[in-house]
Design an enzyme around this catalytic site. Sequence first.
Site, mmCIF file in Angstrom:
data_model
loop_
_atom_site.group_PDB
_atom_site.id
_atom_site.type_symbol
_atom_site.label_atom_id
_atom_site.label_comp_id
_atom_site.label_asym_id
_atom_site.label_seq_id
_atom_site.Cartn_x
_atom_site.Cartn_y
_atom_site.Cartn_z
ATOM 1 C CB CYS A 156 100.525 96.897 72.725
ATOM 2 S SG CYS A 156 100.614 96.939 74.520
ATOM 3 C CG HIS A 189 103.523 93.439 71.959
ATOM 4 N ND1 HIS A 189 103.882 94.672 71.487
ATOM 5 C CD2 HIS A 189 103.129 93.629 73.237
ATOM 6 C CE1 HIS A 189 103.718 95.572 72.441
ATOM 7 N NE2 HIS A 189 103.254 94.968 73.507
ATOM 8 C CD GLU A 208 104.438 93.890 67.944
ATOM 9 O OE1 GLU A 208 103.394 93.260 67.666
ATOM 10 O OE2 GLU A 208 104.476 94.809 68.785
HETATM 11 N N1 GLN Z 1 101.131 100.789 78.335
HETATM 12 C C1 GLN Z 1 101.495 101.253 77.042
HETATM 13 C C2 GLN Z 1 100.639 102.435 76.589
HETATM 14 O O1 GLN Z 1 99.722 102.815 77.203
HETATM 15 C C3 GLN Z 1 101.399 100.161 75.994
HETATM 16 C C4 GLN Z 1 102.412 99.098 76.245
HETATM 17 C C5 GLN Z 1 102.876 98.381 75.029
HETATM 18 O O2 GLN Z 1 102.692 98.832 73.889
HETATM 19 N N2 GLN Z 1 103.520 97.272 75.273
HETATM 20 O O3 GLN Z 1 100.922 102.970 75.568
#
Ligand code: GLN
Length: 219
Positions: free
Chosen positions: A88, A198, A200
């Site tokens: 992410c 994710h 994790e």
């Molecule tokens: N929107 C977040 C970003 O741009 C990422 C979101 C997340 O890691 N769940 O960093």
Amino acid sequence: MVILRDSSTGPTVGVLALQGDFREHLRAFERLGVRAQAVRRAAELDAVDALVIPGGESTAMDKLITAFDLREPLQARLAEGMPAYGSCAGMVLLADTLVEPQHYLDGTTQQTLGGIDMAVRRNAFGRQVDSFEEDIDFAGLGDAGESERVRAVFIRAPWVESVGSGVEVLARASDGSGERADRIVAVRSGNRLATSFHPEVTGSGRIHQLFVRMMTGDA
Ligand code: GLN
């Protein structure tokens, strides 16, 4: 095959622990019996064989990387070929190109570390709905490299808008139609891995296991 910093004890995975859900990544590796340690300082980065950049907020991590004087050491290790996995926000940090980066109030613009030849759009899924889960096909997870179905949790997730040659697409969002359908949500480039979602937080460990196999040259 990765050159181990300390070959007597097996590989150590570092998890960038400036912000975000680094504890969940540390636990995921511990469950697999793989040593993992938090990285906040350049000296801690020196002691690890690979790096995970967790989910969280990529703009916050960007600022903390500067504040902790980690940009140059991180980019140096990436340039040396250190295996790396970003989930992410971590995917955003590993992108060579950020589509529509955040402009900060001080007049500077969000930077990434780079490492994977891809263009990533932040919060791409967030315009329709902030969070969702779905089962997706993920290539290369099986023992013989076959694809497997995994539960993917997306939280204000980025997507990969385009990849360079040499970057393998491992998974696409499957659910629904419209903007979300078929967007690239997992890629691999050599010993680099990135997912929009994710693993994790879902606890199956299969994607962390894939990264460990990539680290040791077994996948
Ligand atoms: N929107 C977040 C970003 O741009 C990422 C979101 C997340 O890691 N769940 O960093």
